[in-house]
Scaffold this motif. Structure first.
Motif, PDB file in Angstrom:
ATOM      1  N   GLY A   1       0.802  -1.215   0.000  1.00  0.00           N
ATOM      2  CA  GLY A   1       0.000   0.000   0.000  1.00  0.00           C
ATOM      3  C   GLY A   1       0.833   1.260   0.000  1.00  0.00           C
ATOM      4  O   GLY A   1       2.018   1.251   0.324  1.00  0.00           O
ATOM      5  N   PRO A   2       0.219   2.377  -0.372  1.00  0.00           N
ATOM      6  CA  PRO A   2       0.933   3.645  -0.478  1.00  0.00           C
ATOM      7  C   PRO A   2       1.472   4.128   0.869  1.00  0.00           C
ATOM      8  O   PRO A   2       0.814   4.000   1.905  1.00  0.00           O
ATOM      9  N   LEU A   3       2.656   4.701   0.827  1.00  0.00           N
ATOM     10  CA  LEU A   3       3.277   5.303   2.005  1.00  0.00           C
ATOM     11  C   LEU A   3       3.319   6.814   1.809  1.00  0.00           C
ATOM     12  O   LEU A   3       3.710   7.302   0.747  1.00  0.00           O
ATOM     13  N   TRP A   4       2.913   7.540   2.834  1.00  0.00           N
ATOM     14  CA  TRP A   4       2.951   9.004   2.822  1.00  0.00           C
ATOM     15  C   TRP A   4       3.810   9.493   3.980  1.00  0.00           C
ATOM     16  O   TRP A   4       3.769   8.917   5.084  1.00  0.00           O
ATOM     17  N   VAL A   5       4.578  10.526   3.747  1.00  0.00           N
ATOM     18  CA  VAL A   5       5.410  11.153   4.775  1.00  0.00           C
ATOM     19  C   VAL A   5       4.801  12.501   5.132  1.00  0.00           C
ATOM     20  O   VAL A   5       4.498  13.307   4.241  1.00  0.00           O
ATOM     21  N   VAL A   6       4.626  12.750   6.425  1.00  0.00           N
ATOM     22  CA  VAL A   6       4.022  13.989   6.902  1.00  0.00           C
ATOM     23  C   VAL A   6       5.063  14.819   7.647  1.00  0.00           C
ATOM     24  O   VAL A   6       5.776  14.298   8.519  1.00  0.00           O
ATOM     25  N   VAL A   7       5.155  16.096   7.312  1.00  0.00           N
ATOM     26  CA  VAL A   7       6.098  17.017   7.953  1.00  0.00           C
ATOM     27  C   VAL A   7       5.342  18.263   8.401  1.00  0.00           C
ATOM     28  O   VAL A   7       4.916  19.066   7.563  1.00  0.00           O
ATOM     29  N   PRO A   8       5.120  18.440   9.713  1.00  0.00           N
ATOM     30  CA  PRO A   8       4.532  19.691  10.193  1.00  0.00           C
ATOM     31  C   PRO A   8       5.596  20.790  10.171  1.00  0.00           C
ATOM     32  O   PRO A   8       6.777  20.523  10.401  1.00  0.00           O
ATOM     33  N   ALA A   9       5.189  22.020   9.904  1.00  0.00           N
ATOM     34  CA  ALA A   9       6.166  23.110   9.802  1.00  0.00           C
ATOM     35  C   ALA A   9       5.582  24.417  10.312  1.00  0.00           C
ATOM     36  O   ALA A   9       4.436  24.756   9.997  1.00  0.00           O
ATOM     37  N   TYR A  10       6.396  25.134  11.077  1.00  0.00           N
ATOM     38  CA  TYR A  10       6.012  26.462  11.533  1.00  0.00           C
ATOM     39  C   TYR A  10       7.246  27.353  11.566  1.00  0.00           C
ATOM     40  O   TYR A  10       8.217  27.052  12.267  1.00  0.00           O
ATOM     41  N   GLN A  11       7.249  28.396  10.758  1.00  0.00           N
ATOM     42  CA  GLN A  11       8.349  29.364  10.694  1.00  0.00           C
ATOM     43  C   GLN A  11       9.685  28.661  10.436  1.00  0.00           C
ATOM     44  O   GLN A  11      10.672  28.894  11.121  1.00  0.00           O
ATOM     45  N   GLU A  12       9.726  27.802   9.412  1.00  0.00           N
ATOM     46  CA  GLU A  12      10.916  27.000   9.140  1.00  0.00           C
ATOM     47  C   GLU A  12      11.564  27.328   7.795  1.00  0.00           C
ATOM     48  O   GLU A  12      12.234  26.484   7.203  1.00  0.00           O
ATOM     49  N   ARG A  13      11.394  28.540   7.330  1.00  0.00           N
ATOM     50  CA  ARG A  13      11.961  28.901   6.023  1.00  0.00           C
ATOM     51  C   ARG A  13      13.464  28.637   5.948  1.00  0.00           C
ATOM     52  O   ARG A  13      13.968  28.178   4.921  1.00  0.00           O
ATOM     53  N   SER A  14      14.193  28.890   7.028  1.00  0.00           N
ATOM     54  CA  SER A  14      15.647  28.743   6.986  1.00  0.00           C
ATOM     55  C   SER A  14      16.116  27.308   7.130  1.00  0.00           C
ATOM     56  O   SER A  14      17.280  27.007   6.859  1.00  0.00           O
ATOM     57  N   ARG A  15      15.230  26.393   7.550  1.00  0.00           N
ATOM     58  CA  ARG A  15      15.652  25.023   7.829  1.00  0.00           C
ATOM     59  C   ARG A  15      14.980  23.971   6.965  1.00  0.00           C
ATOM     60  O   ARG A  15      15.537  22.905   6.731  1.00  0.00           O
ATOM     61  N   ILE A  16      13.770  24.224   6.519  1.00  0.00           N
ATOM     62  CA  ILE A  16      13.013  23.160   5.862  1.00  0.00           C
ATOM     63  C   ILE A  16      13.640  22.735   4.536  1.00  0.00           C
ATOM     64  O   ILE A  16      13.471  21.601   4.093  1.00  0.00           O
TER      65      ILE A  16
ATOM     66  N   GLY B   1      -5.785   7.749   0.478  1.00  0.00           N
ATOM     67  CA  GLY B   1      -5.318   6.414   0.131  1.00  0.00           C
ATOM     68  C   GLY B   1      -4.105   5.886   0.854  1.00  0.00           C
ATOM     69  O   GLY B   1      -3.687   4.751   0.609  1.00  0.00           O
ATOM     70  N   ALA B   2      -3.513   6.656   1.757  1.00  0.00           N
ATOM     71  CA  ALA B   2      -2.324   6.170   2.467  1.00  0.00           C
ATOM     72  C   ALA B   2      -2.676   4.998   3.373  1.00  0.00           C
ATOM     73  O   ALA B   2      -3.685   5.022   4.073  1.00  0.00           O
ATOM     74  N   ARG B   3      -1.827   3.981   3.335  1.00  0.00           N
ATOM     75  CA  ARG B   3      -1.959   2.861   4.273  1.00  0.00           C
ATOM     76  C   ARG B   3      -0.807   2.818   5.258  1.00  0.00           C
ATOM     77  O   ARG B   3      -0.930   2.254   6.344  1.00  0.00           O
ATOM     78  N   LEU B   4       0.313   3.411   4.877  1.00  0.00           N
ATOM     79  CA  LEU B   4       1.489   3.502   5.732  1.00  0.00           C
ATOM     80  C   LEU B   4       1.853   4.976   5.881  1.00  0.00           C
ATOM     81  O   LEU B   4       1.826   5.732   4.913  1.00  0.00           O
ATOM     82  N   LEU B   5       2.204   5.384   7.106  1.00  0.00           N
ATOM     83  CA  LEU B   5       2.482   6.785   7.391  1.00  0.00           C
ATOM     84  C   LEU B   5       3.812   6.918   8.113  1.00  0.00           C
ATOM     85  O   LEU B   5       4.138   6.108   8.985  1.00  0.00           O
ATOM     86  N   ALA B   6       4.571   7.937   7.760  1.00  0.00           N
ATOM     87  CA  ALA B   6       5.809   8.240   8.473  1.00  0.00           C
ATOM     88  C   ALA B   6       5.834   9.733   8.743  1.00  0.00           C
ATOM     89  O   ALA B   6       5.250  10.529   8.000  1.00  0.00           O
ATOM     90  N   ARG B   7       6.534  10.122   9.808  1.00  0.00           N
ATOM     91  CA  ARG B   7       6.602  11.546  10.150  1.00  0.00           C
ATOM     92  C   ARG B   7       8.014  11.927  10.575  1.00  0.00           C
ATOM     93  O   ARG B   7       8.699  11.191  11.289  1.00  0.00           O
ATOM     94  N   THR B   8       8.434  13.086  10.115  1.00  0.00           N
ATOM     95  CA  THR B   8       9.591  13.761  10.678  1.00  0.00           C
ATOM     96  C   THR B   8       9.233  15.235  10.772  1.00  0.00           C
ATOM     97  O   THR B   8       8.130  15.639  10.404  1.00  0.00           O
TER      98      THR B   8
END
Length: 262
Positions: free
Chosen positions: A18-33, A101-108
């Motif tokens: 199944g599809p894997l999706w990666v999730v990245v939350p971001a707040y004021q990260e212009r210099s690092r993202i 449609g994601a069945r697998l999720l990863a986060r950083t």
């Protein structure tokens, strides 16, 4: 408001797990993202969709993501979450991915650097039968020298040890699995388990322990993979100091300190 930016470079067909999706939350990260996005583009396994959830940034974080999407080796989605707090951003990203449609999720996180084999290790753990995979965290090399990184490893070890010994974390009260060190910036979970356990609490950080305990009450299928490595920023540690950082992660709150150390 939700916007979508999507580019694909010869994307291969989804794997049988199944599809894997990666999730990245971001707040004021212009210099690092930008470095985080580059680390994701350098993965050995790039058969995933990336979701960046902008949590109300005003510094141009979204523009960096939009520019990256034009040349990314995988589809990129940009969401806008108005409710402040990393928990709300992560939950929005995960539930959006599942709905698509994601069945697998990863986060950083947007100030972290996943190692090249990070996605492959996350996928292998979930396909191998785990519901939740917890990875290894290390201090960013561009923030610390060898001594600083060694000190960070000691702090992580002490935190993990305390977590296992803490009475509230003992395998009682409905827990199906022993306590394991869980860093929200380095985790993978099945979509099925995420929904079954109730998901990430929609509140500001810290949220990781609450989520882990929700999972522990739902399944014993929790593993740790040493090859699932993320280098994370230690700016809260440098801004708060050891004692105040410990109080923060023990849900004592930030006191007079801001919730965001930037």
């Amino acid at each position: 408001m939700t916007s979508t930016v999507e580019q694909s470079r010869g994307g291969s067909a989804p794997t049988v797990d199944g599809p894997l999706w990666v999730v990245v939350p971001a707040y004021q990260e212009r210099s690092r993202i930008g470095a985080t996005l580059a680390a994701l583009a350098a993965q050995t396994d790039r058969d995933f969709t990336l979701v960046v959830v902008d949590n109300g940034s005003t510094d141009g974080t979204a523009a960096v993501v939009e520019d990256f999407a034009t040349r990314a080796p995988f589809p990129v989605r940009l969401l806008h979450e108005p409710q402040k707090g990393v928990g709300a951003a992560v939950d929005t990203g995960f539930r959006y991915a599942i709905a698509h449609g994601a069945r697998l999720l990863a986060r950083t996180d947007a100030d972290c650097l996943p190692h090249p084999g990070w996605v492959a290790a996350a996928r292998a753990g979930l396909v191998g039968g785990a519901g939740l995979v917890c990875g290894a965290i290390r201090a960013r090399r561009d923030e610390h020298g060898p001594l600083g990184r060694a000190g960070f490893r000691v702090l992580v070890f002490l935190a993990a040890s305390f977590g296992r010994l803490r009475p509230a974390h003992r395998r009682t009260g409905g827990y199906l699995a022993p306590y394991r060190m869980h860093a929200g910036n380095n985790m993978a979970v099945t979509a099925e388990l995420y929904q079954a356990c109730g998901g990430m609490p929609r509140r500001p950080s810290p949220t990781d322990r609450t989520f882990l305990n929700r999972v522990r009450r739902t399944t014993p299928a929790i593993i740790h993979r040493r090859d699932m490595v993320v280098e994370n920023s230690t700016r809260r540690l440098r801004a708060y100091g050891i004692r105040r950082t410990a109080a923060w992660y023990l849900d004592q709150g930030s006191g007079p300190l801001t919730e965001d150390p930037r």
